[in-house]
Design a protein around this motif. Structure first.
Motif, PDB file in Angstrom:
ATOM      1  N   CYS A   6     -42.895  -3.052   6.220  1.00  0.00           N
ATOM      2  CA  CYS A   6     -43.101  -4.260   7.033  1.00  0.00           C
ATOM      3  C   CYS A   6     -43.080  -5.490   6.421  1.00  0.00           C
ATOM      4  CB  CYS A   6     -44.867  -4.058   7.245  1.00  0.00           C
ATOM      5  SG  CYS A   6     -45.383  -5.286   8.374  1.00  0.00           S
ATOM      6  N   ALA A   7     -42.237  -6.610   6.871  1.00  0.00           N
ATOM      7  CA  ALA A   7     -42.420  -7.657   6.367  1.00  0.00           C
ATOM      8  C   ALA A   7     -43.513  -8.572   6.232  1.00  0.00           C
ATOM      9  CB  ALA A   7     -41.131  -8.811   7.195  1.00  0.00           C
ATOM     10  N   ALA A   8     -44.512  -8.107   7.088  1.00  0.00           N
ATOM     11  CA  ALA A   8     -45.737  -8.789   7.149  1.00  0.00           C
ATOM     12  C   ALA A   8     -46.731  -8.520   5.933  1.00  0.00           C
ATOM     13  CB  ALA A   8     -46.537  -8.761   8.401  1.00  0.00           C
ATOM     14  N   CYS A   9     -47.076  -7.113   5.360  1.00  0.00           N
ATOM     15  CA  CYS A   9     -48.162  -6.746   4.868  1.00  0.00           C
ATOM     16  C   CYS A   9     -47.294  -5.878   3.777  1.00  0.00           C
ATOM     17  CB  CYS A   9     -48.914  -5.985   5.525  1.00  0.00           C
ATOM     18  SG  CYS A   9     -48.645  -4.257   6.173  1.00  0.00           S
ATOM     19  N   THR A  14     -42.058   5.840   7.059  1.00  0.00           N
ATOM     20  CA  THR A  14     -40.637   6.376   7.321  1.00  0.00           C
ATOM     21  C   THR A  14     -40.489   6.362   8.804  1.00  0.00           C
ATOM     22  OG1 THR A  14     -41.447   8.682   7.164  1.00  0.00           O
ATOM     23  CG2 THR A  14     -40.334   7.725   5.264  1.00  0.00           C
ATOM     24  N   ALA A  15     -39.159   6.033   9.322  1.00  0.00           N
ATOM     25  CA  ALA A  15     -38.985   5.877  10.756  1.00  0.00           C
ATOM     26  C   ALA A  15     -37.740   6.620  11.213  1.00  0.00           C
ATOM     27  CB  ALA A  15     -38.983   4.499  11.253  1.00  0.00           C
ATOM     28  N   ARG A  16     -37.730   6.829  12.698  1.00  0.00           N
ATOM     29  CA  ARG A  16     -36.638   7.445  13.167  1.00  0.00           C
ATOM     30  C   ARG A  16     -36.266   6.666  14.188  1.00  0.00           C
ATOM     31  NH1 ARG A  16     -34.825  11.556  16.662  1.00  0.00           N
ATOM     32  NH2 ARG A  16     -32.955  12.290  16.159  1.00  0.00           N
ATOM     33  N   LYS A  17     -35.122   6.158  14.797  1.00  0.00           N
ATOM     34  CA  LYS A  17     -34.909   5.457  16.040  1.00  0.00           C
ATOM     35  C   LYS A  17     -33.877   6.499  16.813  1.00  0.00           C
ATOM     36  CE  LYS A  17     -35.345   1.722  17.146  1.00  0.00           C
ATOM     37  NZ  LYS A  17     -36.453   1.415  18.180  1.00  0.00           N
ATOM     38  N   SER A  57     -47.678  -4.583  15.500  1.00  0.00           N
ATOM     39  CA  SER A  57     -46.782  -5.362  16.037  1.00  0.00           C
ATOM     40  C   SER A  57     -45.769  -5.832  15.094  1.00  0.00           C
ATOM     41  CB  SER A  57     -46.999  -6.660  16.897  1.00  0.00           C
ATOM     42  OG  SER A  57     -48.059  -7.672  16.147  1.00  0.00           O
ATOM     43  N   ALA A  58     -46.156  -6.336  13.834  1.00  0.00           N
ATOM     44  CA  ALA A  58     -45.426  -6.682  12.685  1.00  0.00           C
ATOM     45  C   ALA A  58     -44.433  -5.806  12.366  1.00  0.00           C
ATOM     46  CB  ALA A  58     -46.206  -7.253  11.622  1.00  0.00           C
ATOM     47  N   LEU A  59     -45.070  -4.468  12.299  1.00  0.00           N
ATOM     48  CA  LEU A  59     -44.316  -3.238  11.811  1.00  0.00           C
ATOM     49  C   LEU A  59     -43.185  -3.070  12.733  1.00  0.00           C
ATOM     50  CD1 LEU A  59     -43.213  -1.098   9.637  1.00  0.00           C
ATOM     51  CD2 LEU A  59     -45.143   0.436  10.814  1.00  0.00           C
ATOM     52  N   ARG A  60     -43.460  -3.123  13.772  1.00  0.00           N
ATOM     53  CA  ARG A  60     -42.469  -2.777  15.075  1.00  0.00           C
ATOM     54  C   ARG A  60     -41.620  -3.820  15.153  1.00  0.00           C
ATOM     55  NH1 ARG A  60     -45.785  -3.622  19.230  1.00  0.00           N
ATOM     56  NH2 ARG A  60     -46.610  -1.571  18.989  1.00  0.00           N
ATOM     57  N   MET A  61     -41.549  -5.226  14.729  1.00  0.00           N
ATOM     58  CA  MET A  61     -40.590  -6.039  14.414  1.00  0.00           C
ATOM     59  C   MET A  61     -39.628  -5.941  13.226  1.00  0.00           C
ATOM     60  SD  MET A  61     -38.842  -8.697  15.933  1.00  0.00           S
ATOM     61  CE  MET A  61     -40.016  -9.185  17.186  1.00  0.00           C
ATOM     62  N   SER A  62     -40.312  -5.274  12.193  1.00  0.00           N
ATOM     63  CA  SER A  62     -39.687  -5.083  11.094  1.00  0.00           C
ATOM     64  C   SER A  62     -38.662  -3.726  11.382  1.00  0.00           C
ATOM     65  CB  SER A  62     -40.618  -4.656   9.987  1.00  0.00           C
ATOM     66  OG  SER A  62     -41.212  -5.826   9.522  1.00  0.00           O
ATOM     67  N   ILE A  63     -39.251  -2.989  12.052  1.00  0.00           N
ATOM     68  CA  ILE A  63     -38.249  -1.868  12.300  1.00  0.00           C
ATOM     69  C   ILE A  63     -37.217  -2.226  13.165  1.00  0.00           C
ATOM     70  CG2 ILE A  63     -38.447   0.369  13.605  1.00  0.00           C
ATOM     71  CD1 ILE A  63     -41.095   0.785  12.592  1.00  0.00           C
TER      72      ILE A  63
END
Length: 91
Positions: A6-9, A14-17, A57-63
């Motif tokens: 996350c760019a904010a914190c 780990t993520a999968r799109k 929302s910050a993590l969502r944007m980073s992803i």
């Protein structure tokens, strides 16, 4: 699953799109504690399962940004929507 920070914190998950609209996340204990939005979310009910965290929302944007930059693979071949938050124009 690929690591995303996350760019904010700085919380690392780990993520999968699967597609531009579907993301699967795995949170670590450290990321749960580090996420600023998660820490600031107050429980809304005493009832079980009513206090599910709706997401950061910050993590969502980073992803999303990691996927746009090609740092996070998107499994679907569907193209990125130019602005998914805007309605389609009417001819």
């Amino acid at each position: 699953m690929q690591p995303v920070t996350c760019a904010a914190c700085g919380a690392g998950v780990t993520a999968r799109k699967s597609s531009w609209d579907q993301t699967t996340l795995q949170w670590t204990t450290e990321a749960l504690e580090q996420c600023a939005e998660r820490r600031s979310t107050e429980p809304s009910s005493d009832r079980p399962n009513r206090n599910a965290f709706p997401g950061c929302s910050a993590l969502r944007m980073s992803i999303r940004e990691a996927a746009v930059r090609g740092e996070l693979d998107v499994q679907s071949d569907d193209p990125l929507k130019s602005n998914p938050d805007m309605p389609e124009p009417h001819p």
